[in-house]
Design an enzyme around this catalytic site. Structure first.
Site, PDB file in Angstrom:
ATOM      1  N   SER A  85      41.633  44.570  25.042  1.00 40.07           N
ATOM      2  CA  SER A  85      42.190  44.593  26.395  1.00 40.07           C
ATOM      3  C   SER A  85      43.526  43.868  26.384  1.00 40.07           C
ATOM      4  O   SER A  85      43.930  43.295  25.379  1.00 40.07           O
ATOM      5  CB  SER A  85      41.236  43.918  27.375  1.00 40.07           C
ATOM      6  OG  SER A  85      41.338  42.524  27.232  1.00 40.07           O
ATOM      7  N   LYS A  86      44.160  43.903  27.527  1.00 37.29           N
ATOM      8  CA  LYS A  86      45.485  43.322  27.628  1.00 37.29           C
ATOM      9  C   LYS A  86      45.481  41.845  27.226  1.00 37.29           C
ATOM     10  O   LYS A  86      46.439  41.323  26.686  1.00 37.29           O
ATOM     11  CB  LYS A  86      45.963  43.462  29.076  1.00 37.29           C
ATOM     12  CG  LYS A  86      47.452  43.513  29.179  1.00 37.29           C
ATOM     13  CD  LYS A  86      47.874  44.018  30.535  1.00 37.29           C
ATOM     14  CE  LYS A  86      49.383  44.242  30.509  1.00 37.29           C
ATOM     15  NZ  LYS A  86      49.867  44.983  31.629  1.00 37.29           N
ATOM     16  N   ARG A  87      44.369  41.192  27.487  1.00 42.50           N
ATOM     17  CA  ARG A  87      44.274  39.761  27.190  1.00 42.50           C
ATOM     18  C   ARG A  87      44.340  39.465  25.688  1.00 42.50           C
ATOM     19  O   ARG A  87      44.614  38.358  25.289  1.00 42.50           O
ATOM     20  CB  ARG A  87      42.982  39.188  27.771  1.00 42.50           C
ATOM     21  CG  ARG A  87      43.201  38.519  29.106  1.00 42.50           C
ATOM     22  CD  ARG A  87      41.919  38.298  29.833  1.00 42.50           C
ATOM     23  NE  ARG A  87      41.506  39.508  30.530  1.00 42.50           N
ATOM     24  CZ  ARG A  87      40.310  40.028  30.502  1.00 42.50           C
ATOM     25  NH1 ARG A  87      39.367  39.476  29.786  1.00 42.50           N
ATOM     26  NH2 ARG A  87      40.025  41.116  31.191  1.00 42.50           N
TER      27      ARG A  87
END
Ligand code: GLU
Length: 475
Positions: A246-248
């Site tokens: 994910s973006k994280r």
């Protein structure tokens, strides 16, 4: 056999990370290696999740990576439109066919009622199946009401090009919504109609849809449509190997990587090898090599890990191996502003020296700055260097003065600088880690630089001597 036609069918919900683009790449490769077609279809049936600008972003990402498509929303094609929100009439027409066959019916219950069924099922420790509550009398299409598929649960066996032969049981099949009350279709319905009408032969999509395949098979059957070949691509996990990427996880958007000066060839090579290899040790592939060697059947079933370090390594490899003129063309927007007063020849020479060490082009700014501007004296470069920090100021001045003296006699050809400085090492009985580091620091104010002799040669005699003088004066 019909020509292979594959598609990338993203929903315009924003951020397109390398994992999603990998699915597009696989679909693109399968089409290209079979001289087939690759189609872009925008699945924008969930207006609540839509993010403005996503469609342009998707198009730009594909084009920037060289994943050109033969049909798509901006170029159209024989089976358009290629945006689902422009095809609502088509879905309605197909939904009505199901109603006529008695295989679709108007939603009977409110959301609250359905929630209560769910709670009831949970209490009696039964899996919740909507079909257990299916009304006795089914109503046909009713404006303002959702439309549900009337399933006919059965066991299936099917083949997936990546997961192999799979069996599913009838418990996995339930009645599901095909048209929502706002007239938009669900993904579950729309993609089946579109893949059929667009003559898609292979569906390459991520594994999150695997559990839904039994109900898709049931729907294909009800519609009398032969299902395309499935190829389910395992998820890309974050660097910790646990959760889905994910973006994280620092996984930047593909366009962000390009903006940072990652080369498109490096990105496609990296994406292709997330869970695929050609059975040899080869780790890096050009796009043409991928077209030749990629095999969808060899995609691994286990999830791949996103490892940005590997991407950086691959990118460095492509940079090192790129022709200098080509690299120079790509580097245009990455130079420090001070470079604008310098000519192409000088900048190309700087790039030639830095090429070996550049991991991505946006590093160019910091790594090259001293070639264009004298930097502030950075005292910590000597203080933090264990070999240099033990020297007295007097010793440092002595070594730098001797270097200046020697270099002032040089014609400043690389060979001559090298010979003279090597002779000086012997004469002063010094080590390169001391003498050459001092000269490097004085002239670049950086802990590292390309080869010292080449760097001095490019800086030129006048500038080199001036910078050494300035460093001496600082003590
Ligand atoms: N619209 C779906 C998504 O973005 C695509 C799934 C598919 O490829 O069929 O996840």
């Amino acid at each position: 056999m019909n020509k292979i036609r594959t598609r990338f069918a993203p929903s315009p919900t924003g951020y397109l990370h390398v994992g999603s683009l990998r699915t597009a790449l696989f679909a693109w490769l399968l089409a290209r290696q079979n001289k087939g077609q690759f189609i872009l279809r925008i699945e924008d049936t969930d207006k609540n999740r839509e993010v403005e600008g996503s469609i342009e972003h998707i198009i730009k990402s594909l084009k920037s990576l060289g994943l050109n498509y033969d049909e798509g929303p901006d170029i159209n094609g024989p089976y358009g439109p290629y945006r689902q929100s422009d095809r609502l009439d088509i879905y309605k027409e197909w939904a009505l066919k199901l109603v006529q066959k008695g295989r679709a019916y108007a939603e009977e219950y409110s959301e609250e009622e359905i929630e209560n069924f769910r709670i009831e099922a949970k209490k009696s420790k039964e899996p919740f199946l909507y079909r257990n509550y299916r009304p006795k009398e089914l109503k046909g299409y009713t404006k303002g009401k959702a439309l549900r598929f009337k399933s006919d649960p059965k066991d299936y066996s099917y083949n997936d090009l990546i997961y192999g032969d799979l069996k599913t049981s009838k418990e996995a099949i339930d009645d599901f919504i095909i048209l929502k009350s706002d007239g938009y279709p669900t993904y579950n319905f729309a993609h089946i109609i579109d893949d059929y009408l667009m003559q898609i032969t292979h569906i390459i999509r991520s594994s999150e849809f695997l559990a839904s395949v039994p109900k898709f098979l049931n729907l294909y059957e009800a519609l009398d449509i032969k299902a395309p070949q499935f190829a389910t691509v395992p998820a890309v996990l974050g660097p910790d190997g646990k959760k889905k990427l994910s973006k994280r996880d620092n996984a930047k958007d593909a366009l962000d990587y390009l903006k940072e000066g990652y080369l498109k060839e490096a990105l496609t090579s990296f994406m292709a090898t997330l869970g695929w290899n050609d059975g040899t040790e080869q780790e890096i592939f050009s796009l043409n090599e991928l077209i030749e060697k990629f095999s969808i059947e060899k995609v691994q079933r286990s999830p791949a890990n996103f490892d940005e370090k590997r991407l950086i390594y691959i990118n460095g490899y492509f940079i090192r191996n790129l022709d200098l003129d080509k690299l120079y063309d790509l580097s245009k927007e990455f130079w420090p502003k001070e470079a604008s007063g310098y000519d192409d020849l000088y900048k190309k020479k700087v790039l030639g020296l830095l090429k070996e060490r550049l991991k991505y082009l946006s590093e160019l700014k910091d790594l090259s700055i001293f070639f264009f501007r004298e930097l502030e004296i950075n005292e910590s470069l000597i203080k933090d260097n264990s070999k240099l920090s033990v020297l007295t100021n007097k010793k440092i001045i002595e070594l730098l003065s001797a270097s200046k003296e020697t270099l002032s006699k040089s014609n400043f050809e690389v060979e001559d600088i090298k010979n003279r400085l090597n002779d000086l090492l012997i004469k002063l009985d010094q080590k390169p880690a001391i003498l050459f580091s001092l000269i490097r620091i004085a002239t670049t104010q950086s802990p590292s630089s390309p080869g010292l002799f080449e760097t001095l040669n490019l800086l030129g005699k006048k500038e080199t001597l001036k910078r050494i003088d300035r460093q001496i004066a600082a003590f």
